[in-house]
Design an enzyme around this catalytic site. Structure first.
Site, PDB file in Angstrom:
ATOM      1  N   HIS A 121      38.779  46.914  48.664  1.00  0.00           N
ATOM      2  CA  HIS A 121      39.212  45.562  48.290  1.00  0.00           C
ATOM      3  C   HIS A 121      39.101  44.675  49.530  1.00  0.00           C
ATOM      4  O   HIS A 121      40.076  44.106  50.009  1.00  0.00           O
ATOM      5  CB  HIS A 121      40.644  45.595  47.748  1.00  0.00           C
ATOM      6  CG  HIS A 121      40.988  44.399  46.900  1.00  0.00           C
ATOM      7  ND1 HIS A 121      41.479  44.494  45.604  1.00  0.00           N
ATOM      8  CD2 HIS A 121      40.905  43.072  47.161  1.00  0.00           C
ATOM      9  CE1 HIS A 121      41.691  43.269  45.119  1.00  0.00           C
ATOM     10  NE2 HIS A 121      41.359  42.404  46.027  1.00  0.00           N
ATOM     11  N   GLU A 166      35.270  43.362  42.996  1.00  0.00           N
ATOM     12  CA  GLU A 166      34.511  42.110  43.009  1.00  0.00           C
ATOM     13  C   GLU A 166      33.410  42.045  44.082  1.00  0.00           C
ATOM     14  O   GLU A 166      33.478  41.243  45.033  1.00  0.00           O
ATOM     15  CB  GLU A 166      35.464  40.925  43.175  1.00  0.00           C
ATOM     16  CG  GLU A 166      36.449  40.802  42.046  1.00  0.00           C
ATOM     17  CD  GLU A 166      37.290  39.541  42.132  1.00  0.00           C
ATOM     18  OE1 GLU A 166      37.260  38.859  43.166  1.00  0.00           O
ATOM     19  OE2 GLU A 166      37.984  39.237  41.153  1.00  0.00           O
ATOM     20  N   TYR A 294      40.298  34.993  35.371  1.00  0.00           N
ATOM     21  CA  TYR A 294      41.273  33.954  35.729  1.00  0.00           C
ATOM     22  C   TYR A 294      41.017  32.632  35.035  1.00  0.00           C
ATOM     23  O   TYR A 294      41.962  31.902  34.726  1.00  0.00           O
ATOM     24  CB  TYR A 294      41.284  33.719  37.257  1.00  0.00           C
ATOM     25  CG  TYR A 294      41.926  34.849  38.013  1.00  0.00           C
ATOM     26  CD1 TYR A 294      41.190  35.982  38.392  1.00  0.00           C
ATOM     27  CD2 TYR A 294      43.284  34.819  38.335  1.00  0.00           C
ATOM     28  CE1 TYR A 294      41.784  37.029  39.078  1.00  0.00           C
ATOM     29  CE2 TYR A 294      43.888  35.862  39.016  1.00  0.00           C
ATOM     30  CZ  TYR A 294      43.124  36.960  39.392  1.00  0.00           C
ATOM     31  OH  TYR A 294      43.713  38.000  40.069  1.00  0.00           O
ATOM     32  N   GLU A 349      42.710  42.437  36.665  1.00  0.00           N
ATOM     33  CA  GLU A 349      43.466  41.302  37.231  1.00  0.00           C
ATOM     34  C   GLU A 349      43.473  40.135  36.251  1.00  0.00           C
ATOM     35  O   GLU A 349      42.443  39.787  35.692  1.00  0.00           O
ATOM     36  CB  GLU A 349      42.846  40.790  38.548  1.00  0.00           C
ATOM     37  CG  GLU A 349      43.102  41.647  39.750  1.00  0.00           C
ATOM     38  CD  GLU A 349      42.426  41.100  40.996  1.00  0.00           C
ATOM     39  OE1 GLU A 349      42.300  39.867  41.139  1.00  0.00           O
ATOM     40  OE2 GLU A 349      41.986  41.926  41.830  1.00  0.00           O
ATOM     41  N   TRP A 395      47.928  40.109  38.008  1.00  0.00           N
ATOM     42  CA  TRP A 395      47.843  39.789  39.434  1.00  0.00           C
ATOM     43  C   TRP A 395      48.878  38.713  39.703  1.00  0.00           C
ATOM     44  O   TRP A 395      48.753  37.589  39.227  1.00  0.00           O
ATOM     45  CB  TRP A 395      46.448  39.267  39.827  1.00  0.00           C
ATOM     46  CG  TRP A 395      46.409  39.074  41.310  1.00  0.00           C
ATOM     47  CD1 TRP A 395      46.753  37.952  42.008  1.00  0.00           C
ATOM     48  CD2 TRP A 395      46.095  40.094  42.276  1.00  0.00           C
ATOM     49  NE1 TRP A 395      46.656  38.209  43.346  1.00  0.00           N
ATOM     50  CE2 TRP A 395      46.265  39.497  43.545  1.00  0.00           C
ATOM     51  CE3 TRP A 395      45.678  41.425  42.208  1.00  0.00           C
ATOM     52  CZ2 TRP A 395      46.042  40.208  44.725  1.00  0.00           C
ATOM     53  CZ3 TRP A 395      45.473  42.124  43.376  1.00  0.00           C
ATOM     54  CH2 TRP A 395      45.641  41.506  44.622  1.00  0.00           C
ATOM     55  N   TRP A 403      44.201  35.524  50.981  1.00  0.00           N
ATOM     56  CA  TRP A 403      42.935  35.369  51.713  1.00  0.00           C
ATOM     57  C   TRP A 403      42.880  34.056  52.498  1.00  0.00           C
ATOM     58  O   TRP A 403      43.858  33.774  53.223  1.00  0.00           O
ATOM     59  CB  TRP A 403      41.772  35.585  50.740  1.00  0.00           C
ATOM     60  CG  TRP A 403      41.896  36.871  49.988  1.00  0.00           C
ATOM     61  CD1 TRP A 403      42.153  37.033  48.659  1.00  0.00           C
ATOM     62  CD2 TRP A 403      41.820  38.203  50.535  1.00  0.00           C
ATOM     63  NE1 TRP A 403      42.241  38.373  48.349  1.00  0.00           N
ATOM     64  CE2 TRP A 403      42.029  39.100  49.472  1.00  0.00           C
ATOM     65  CE3 TRP A 403      41.594  38.734  51.824  1.00  0.00           C
ATOM     66  CZ2 TRP A 403      42.037  40.501  49.653  1.00  0.00           C
ATOM     67  CZ3 TRP A 403      41.597  40.108  52.001  1.00  0.00           C
ATOM     68  CH2 TRP A 403      41.808  40.979  50.924  1.00  0.00           C
TER      69      TRP A 403
END
Ligand SMILES: OC[C@@H]1[C@@H](O)[C@H](O)[C@@H](O)c2nc(CNc3ccccc3)cn21
Length: 438
Positions: A121, A166, A294, A349, A395, A403
């Site tokens: 990840h 991802e 998302y 997620e 998530w 990040w």
């Protein structure tokens, strides 16, 4: 109002995190630096200069965090292993780092929580980046050795594994836009990195088949519902093309053993080299796709842009990330993935960053309850339409290092007061506890 009992028996309800975003303890017990340690410590790269040095201090507080998951009623937990914690230089084993994950897995199993492990990840050992990182074809064998070791170490207790989280983000945010570590800005490099990520994935799947006979392994991609941002026919065509550039680019090779032709053409027309080797390894059969959903992405035809399109903001209500709230896109993409690849799916997620304020010890995140409920309704709709969805992971368990946004974005169903490391259930956590009993 949907109930848990509306979902198939055995459906997994979990939550997800990632090592660099929650663990902290970046130099404890022999952990080595990752590209995100270097990137976050580089001035200007992250909001406020935030780093993952301490994060949620999960390395020391994991027992408390597992208890929170048990009390909410989750029966699964997706987390990632920090490669540089278990192999500080990317190769040599650091047993103290390995032992943390042994303890975490045992704690989860003792609390009847099924572990889902993500091997990568985004926190590549810095020592491997110094050898070229994802641009060096040898990285696939380093990853295979790391994966093999983790399978032998935890595969007796952990039966659900995800190779990469991802790869689109690792390749295109890490090597093209430069928003993520290692912060390169070169489209050709992004294509090379993407291919080596897929090669590494394939090698890990081959190793998995040798080491964990009774386990399941898959790949998690970000899945974006790409739609035209205006009514022009050329924007409609552009949306179809961007879907291939972002979604199919990391799904097709793994199932069909080739890149989507329309997307290859876009790159070749612009003089870029598209790699063609190792598709046999890349397409070693997997057991499921992980879906990180998302929002939708709106694009319009734009010949002035290097790849012929540009993103446009939509007019739906947005989260703190500026992402539109669009549950229908989840249904659409679940059906699309089923029709195109015919593999079981886990939503690894789904969640939102909210304007979470701690007022009198409470966070009234009704917006997050609505977001989760609306997306769960679409998952149920997809299941009832025949899509083999086997689990849903929110998530995230708790606010964490987001990040480049640092700690400015809160995705957790549990609030973290970073000054005290206190965990405070948000209203959404209480709602989930009731939902999971329903
Ligand atoms: O941003 C929230 C999470 C992040 O914390 C996770 O580590 C990562 O797996 C993750 N992926 C997405 C979706 N990725 C995305 C990439 C570009 C544009 C929109 C979404 C969101 N998130």
């Amino acid at each position: 109002m949907i109930k848990r009992s509306d979902f198939p028996k055995g459906f997994l309800f979990g939550t997800a995190t990632a090592a660099y975003q929650i663990e902290g303890a970046v130099a404890e017990d022999g952990r080595g630096p990752s590209i995100w340690d270097a990137f976050s410590h580089t001035p200007g790269k992250t909001f406020n200069g935030d780093t993952g040095d301490v994060a949620c201090d999960h390395y020391h507080r994991y027992k408390e965090d597992v208890q929170i998951m048990r009390e909410i009623g989750f029966n699964a937990y997706r987390f990632s292993i920090s490669w540089p914690r278990v192999m500080p230089d990317g190769k040599k084993i650091n047993q103290k780092g390995v032992d943390f994950y042994n303890r975490l897995v045992d704690e989860l199993l003792e609390n009847d929580i099924t572990p889902f492990i993500t091997l990568y990840h985004w926190d590549l050992p810095l020592a491997l980046d110094e050898k070229g990182g994802w641009l060096n074809p040898d990285i696939a064998m380093y990853f295979r050795a790391y994966a093999t070791f983790m399978f032998t170490e935890l595969g007796d207790r952990v039966k659900h594994w995800i190779t990469l989280n991802e790869p689109w983000c690792s390749a295109f945010l890490g090597y093209f836009t430069g928003e993520h570590a290692p912060g390169h800005k070169n489209l050709q490099e992004a294509l090379i990195a993407a291919h080596n990520l897929l090669r590494a994935h394939g090698h890990a799947v081959q190793a998995f088949r040798e080491e964990v006979k009774d386990g399941k392994v898959g790949l998690t991609n970000v899945v974006m519902k790409v739609e035209p941002g205006d009514a022009r026919p050329e924007s409609f065509l552009t949306a179809g093309l961007v879907d291939k550039l972002v979604n199919a680019w990391f799904h097709d090779p793994v199932v069909f053993g080739r890149y989507p032709e329309e997307a290859v053409k876009v790159y070749r027309e612009r003089g870029l080299r598209v790699l063609e080797d190792d598709f046999e390894i890349i397409s070693t059969p997997i057991d499921f796709f992980g879906v990180n959903y998302y929002t939708r992405t709106l694009v319009v035809y734009d010949p002035t842009n290097p790849l012929g399109f540009s993103y446009v903001p939509g007019d739906l209500p947005k989260t703190e990330m500026g992402w539109e709230i669009y549950p229908q896109g989840l249904f659409d993409m679940l059906v699309y993935l089923k029709e195109r690849y015919r593999l079981p799916l886990y939503i690894t997620e789904n969640g939102m960053a909210g304007p979470d304020k701690l007022i009198n010890g409470k966070v009234e995140d009704d917006y997050r309850i609505e977001y989760i409920e609306k997306h769960l309704e679409k998952v149920l709709e997809a299941i009832n339409a025949g899509v083999d969805v086997r689990g849903y992971f929110i998530w995230s368990l708790m606010d964490n290092f987001e990040w480049a946004h640092g700690y400015s974005k809160r995705f957790g169903i549990v609030y973290v007061d970073y000054s005290t490391q206190k965990r405070i259930w948000k209203k959404s956590a209480h709602w989930l506890k009731e939902f999971l009993k329903s």
